[in-house]
Design a protein around this motif. Structure first.
Motif, PDB file in Angstrom:
ATOM      1  N   TYR A   1      32.969   6.401 -17.781  1.00 25.11           N
ATOM      2  CA  TYR A   1      34.598   6.077 -18.127  1.00 25.11           C
ATOM      3  C   TYR A   1      35.080   4.772 -17.478  1.00 25.11           C
ATOM      4  O   TYR A   1      35.716   3.976 -17.900  1.00 25.11           O
ATOM      5  N   ALA A   2      34.744   4.744 -16.203  1.00 27.07           N
ATOM      6  CA  ALA A   2      35.287   3.680 -15.248  1.00 27.07           C
ATOM      7  C   ALA A   2      34.591   2.264 -15.622  1.00 27.07           C
ATOM      8  O   ALA A   2      35.127   1.302 -15.740  1.00 27.07           O
ATOM      9  N   ASN A   3      33.291   2.313 -15.893  1.00 26.65           N
ATOM     10  CA  ASN A   3      32.723   1.157 -16.535  1.00 26.65           C
ATOM     11  C   ASN A   3      33.165   0.554 -18.042  1.00 26.65           C
ATOM     12  O   ASN A   3      33.607  -0.517 -18.023  1.00 26.65           O
ATOM     13  N   ALA A   4      33.625   1.546 -18.590  1.00 23.26           N
ATOM     14  CA  ALA A   4      34.376   1.263 -19.752  1.00 23.26           C
ATOM     15  C   ALA A   4      35.785   0.594 -19.884  1.00 23.26           C
ATOM     16  O   ALA A   4      36.179  -0.239 -20.427  1.00 23.26           O
ATOM     17  N   ALA A   5      36.556   0.995 -18.758  1.00 27.77           N
ATOM     18  CA  ALA A   5      37.826   0.420 -18.323  1.00 27.77           C
ATOM     19  C   ALA A   5      37.532  -0.753 -18.044  1.00 27.77           C
ATOM     20  O   ALA A   5      38.444  -1.605 -18.517  1.00 27.77           O
ATOM     21  N   GLY A   6      36.763  -0.861 -17.065  1.00 27.32           N
ATOM     22  CA  GLY A   6      36.522  -2.085 -16.591  1.00 27.32           C
ATOM     23  C   GLY A   6      36.141  -3.387 -17.539  1.00 27.32           C
ATOM     24  O   GLY A   6      36.647  -4.407 -17.639  1.00 27.32           O
ATOM     25  N   ALA A   7      35.016  -2.934 -18.603  1.00 19.01           N
ATOM     26  CA  ALA A   7      34.889  -3.591 -19.681  1.00 19.01           C
ATOM     27  C   ALA A   7      36.028  -4.237 -20.460  1.00 19.01           C
ATOM     28  O   ALA A   7      36.138  -5.254 -20.840  1.00 19.01           O
ATOM     29  N   ILE A   8      36.856  -3.459 -20.907  1.00 13.45           N
ATOM     30  CA  ILE A   8      38.003  -3.562 -21.711  1.00 13.45           C
ATOM     31  C   ILE A   8      38.848  -4.637 -20.937  1.00 13.45           C
ATOM     32  O   ILE A   8      39.288  -5.522 -21.818  1.00 13.45           O
ATOM     33  N   VAL A   9      39.208  -4.468 -19.762  1.00 13.19           N
ATOM     34  CA  VAL A   9      39.974  -5.516 -19.032  1.00 13.19           C
ATOM     35  C   VAL A   9      39.334  -6.927 -19.062  1.00 13.19           C
ATOM     36  O   VAL A   9      39.990  -7.623 -19.111  1.00 13.19           O
ATOM     37  N   ALA A  10      38.109  -6.855 -18.831  1.00  8.29           N
ATOM     38  CA  ALA A  10      37.148  -8.167 -18.870  1.00  8.29           C
ATOM     39  C   ALA A  10      37.574  -8.880 -20.142  1.00  8.29           C
ATOM     40  O   ALA A  10      37.194 -10.226 -20.235  1.00  8.29           O
ATOM     41  N   SER A  11      37.589  -7.805 -21.201  1.00  7.90           N
ATOM     42  CA  SER A  11      37.764  -8.631 -22.927  1.00  7.90           C
ATOM     43  C   SER A  11      39.082  -9.292 -22.837  1.00  7.90           C
ATOM     44  O   SER A  11      39.417  -9.846 -23.974  1.00  7.90           O
ATOM     45  N   ARG A  12      40.019  -9.217 -21.791  1.00  8.42           N
ATOM     46  CA  ARG A  12      41.341  -9.666 -22.008  1.00  8.42           C
ATOM     47  C   ARG A  12      41.920 -10.862 -20.868  1.00  8.42           C
ATOM     48  O   ARG A  12      40.930 -10.833 -19.832  1.00  8.42           O
ATOM     49  N   LEU A  13      42.826 -11.517 -21.244  1.00  8.96           N
ATOM     50  CA  LEU A  13      43.191 -12.629 -20.279  1.00  8.96           C
ATOM     51  C   LEU A  13      43.665 -11.972 -18.797  1.00  8.96           C
ATOM     52  O   LEU A  13      43.404 -12.533 -17.851  1.00  8.96           O
ATOM     53  N   ALA A  14      44.615 -10.997 -18.970  1.00 11.40           N
ATOM     54  CA  ALA A  14      45.260 -10.793 -17.797  1.00 11.40           C
ATOM     55  C   ALA A  14      44.970  -9.759 -17.037  1.00 11.40           C
ATOM     56  O   ALA A  14      43.730  -8.953 -17.501  1.00 11.40           O
ATOM     57  N   CYS A  15      45.468  -9.264 -16.027  1.00 10.10           N
ATOM     58  CA  CYS A  15      44.844  -7.905 -14.999  1.00 10.10           C
ATOM     59  C   CYS A  15      45.809  -6.853 -15.384  1.00 10.10           C
ATOM     60  O   CYS A  15      45.604  -5.827 -16.000  1.00 10.10           O
ATOM     61  N   SER A  16      47.106  -6.777 -14.878  1.00  2.00           N
ATOM     62  CA  SER A  16      47.745  -5.425 -15.008  1.00  2.00           C
ATOM     63  C   SER A  16      48.263  -5.104 -16.260  1.00  2.00           C
ATOM     64  O   SER A  16      48.064  -3.940 -16.765  1.00  2.00           O
ATOM     65  N   PRO A  17      48.847  -6.271 -17.059  1.00  3.88           N
ATOM     66  CA  PRO A  17      49.051  -5.763 -18.912  1.00  3.88           C
ATOM     67  C   PRO A  17      47.815  -5.363 -19.419  1.00  3.88           C
ATOM     68  O   PRO A  17      48.083  -4.803 -20.640  1.00  3.88           O
ATOM     69  N   ALA A  18      46.704  -5.671 -18.889  1.00  4.70           N
ATOM     70  CA  ALA A  18      45.427  -5.352 -19.844  1.00  4.70           C
ATOM     71  C   ALA A  18      44.837  -4.065 -19.578  1.00  4.70           C
ATOM     72  O   ALA A  18      43.953  -3.687 -20.089  1.00  4.70           O
ATOM     73  N   MET A  19      45.485  -3.355 -18.439  1.00  3.33           N
ATOM     74  CA  MET A  19      44.906  -1.771 -18.044  1.00  3.33           C
ATOM     75  C   MET A  19      44.957  -1.019 -19.312  1.00  3.33           C
ATOM     76  O   MET A  19      45.997  -0.980 -20.009  1.00  3.33           O
ATOM     77  N   PRO A  20      43.701  -0.411 -19.755  1.00  6.39           N
ATOM     78  CA  PRO A  20      43.587   0.278 -20.877  1.00  6.39           C
ATOM     79  C   PRO A  20      44.309   1.838 -20.968  1.00  6.39           C
ATOM     80  O   PRO A  20      44.484   2.315 -19.836  1.00  6.39           O
ATOM     81  N   PHE A  21      44.568   2.035 -22.028  1.00  5.37           N
ATOM     82  CA  PHE A  21      45.028   3.740 -22.155  1.00  5.37           C
ATOM     83  C   PHE A  21      44.004   4.330 -22.603  1.00  5.37           C
ATOM     84  O   PHE A  21      42.823   3.938 -22.854  1.00  5.37           O
ATOM     85  N   PRO A  22      44.143   5.778 -22.393  1.00  6.35           N
ATOM     86  CA  PRO A  22      42.981   6.469 -22.399  1.00  6.35           C
ATOM     87  C   PRO A  22      42.382   6.458 -24.010  1.00  6.35           C
ATOM     88  O   PRO A  22      41.454   6.520 -23.944  1.00  6.35           O
ATOM     89  N   TYR A  23      43.075   6.174 -25.072  1.00  5.49           N
ATOM     90  CA  TYR A  23      42.381   6.280 -26.169  1.00  5.49           C
ATOM     91  C   TYR A  23      41.682   4.742 -26.354  1.00  5.49           C
ATOM     92  O   TYR A  23      40.592   4.999 -27.205  1.00  5.49           O
ATOM     93  N   GLU A  24      42.049   3.952 -25.662  1.00  8.02           N
ATOM     94  CA  GLU A  24      41.292   2.738 -25.809  1.00  8.02           C
ATOM     95  C   GLU A  24      39.743   2.848 -25.082  1.00  8.02           C
ATOM     96  O   GLU A  24      38.842   2.553 -25.350  1.00  8.02           O
ATOM     97  N   VAL A  25      39.921   3.717 -23.989  1.00  5.80           N
ATOM     98  CA  VAL A  25      38.884   3.964 -23.171  1.00  5.80           C
ATOM     99  C   VAL A  25      37.681   4.695 -24.103  1.00  5.80           C
ATOM    100  O   VAL A  25      36.616   4.411 -24.160  1.00  5.80           O
TER     101      VAL A  25
END
Length: 327
Positions: free
Chosen positions: A285-309
């Motif tokens: 789960y943590a790996n997936a959350a990190g990968a989602i943010v790596a696919s986006r430009l920003a840090c804070s607004p890029a943090m994923p919601f549960p459905y995205e993970v």
């Protein structure tokens, strides 16, 4: 009855100025985006996105950037009651360059001193810190006084209760050459932590070990019950003192900016530990959350919601979010 927090983090905060043009050195960048930054602060944002009640203990300058950070924390649902101003120092600013997939140099402007290193023990709400289900602190908090003493006081107040996470967070530019060795400071904190999280460089500073399994065992010997060793492209290794081992590969992703991935990982780690999941599930789960943010430009607004993970885990990869899309 006092309010109970799922996660309280303590430490760095600042304004991130990220280029809106990738693959260019800063000297050639014309446009920037302004974002809430600072690793433990972003961990609080990430956990809040996943539905957890979070707060951060830190300090800003008494300036417009400090006001901006308060606004952002509130918008992200992070309690800012323990974010206080320092008159003497400006709010820090951090620039980065973006060269996907793996080159993201950072430029910290934290001189003469960052306000988040002016956290004093006398200002801490030790009852709230003791009562939080997760307390998250970082290696940067140990690099200077009075933050060092305040961080250690918070760890002593916890007395290894609940989940106490030490993010090794090794930033050599923050440590003065004449200060006590980081390893000694890290050892003192590890004795009070129940979870240690770090990459191979950070593990080496903390333990002298760089081989992942040896580093994990050394972190546990120093006091941690769970050691989480991030191995970059090789994924993550988690070793529990009860003998449980989980080694999880990374989720395939087209990297845009890797800088916030570790913070998303941290927020998701807190979420999974609080949920009581088995170790391998927490790491996936943590790996997936990190990968989602790596696919986006920003840090804070890029943090994923549960459905995205959950969607990324189901797909087995991260699908880039369309330009201009919002969660």
């Amino acid at each position: 009855m006092p309010e109970l927090y799922d996660v309280i983090t303590m430490g760095r905060i600042g304004v991130d100025l990220y280029p809106l043009q990738t693959g260019l050195p800063l000297a050639r960048v014309d446009t920037f985006g302004k974002f809430l930054g600072g690793s433990p602060t972003n961990v609080a944002v990430a956990a809040a996105r996943l539905g957890r009640r979070t707060a951060v203990v830190t300090r800003t300058g008494r300036d417009a950037f400090g006001e901006y950070l308060h606004q952002q924390l509130r918008e992200f649902g992070v309690d800012d009651r323990w974010v206080t101003p320092v008159d003497a120092y400006p709010t820090p600013v951090t620039f980065c360059e973006i060269f996907p997939p793996d080159d993201f140099p950072l430029y910290f402007y934290r001189r003469p001193k960052a306000p988040d290193l002016e956290i004093h023990t006398s200002e801490l709400d030790l009852h709230a810190i003791r009562s939080a289900r997760v307390f998250w602190m970082t290696g940067t908090g140990l690099c200077a006084e009075p933050s060092r003493s305040a961080t250690l006081a918070a760890l002593h107040a916890r007395d290894r209760s609940g989940i106490t996470v030490f993010d090794l967070d090794w930033r050599p530019m923050f440590w003065d050459a004449g200060s006590a060795t980081p390893t000694a400071r890290y050892r003192e904190a590890l004795a009070r932590a129940t979870v240690a999280v770090g990459n191979l460089d950070e593990c080496e500073i903390a333990t002298g070990e760089r081989e992942p399994y040896a580093a994990a065992r050394a972190l546990i010997a120093a006091g941690a019950e769970l050691a989480v060793v991030k191995q970059g492209p090789k994924g993550v290794l988690a070793v529990h003192h009860d003998g449980t081992v989980a080694e999880v590969p990374p989720l395939p992703v087209e990297v845009v900016n890797g800088l916030g991935a570790g913070d998303a990982f941290g927020g998701a780690l807190c979420h999974g530990l609080l949920a009581g999941w088995e170790t391998a599930r927490v790491m996936r789960y943590a790996n997936a959350a990190g990968a989602i943010v790596a696919s986006r430009l920003a840090c804070s607004p890029a943090m994923p919601f549960p459905y995205e993970v959950e969607a990324a885990l189901t797909a087995g990869a991260v699908t880039p979010r369309p330009a201009g899309a919002t969660p």
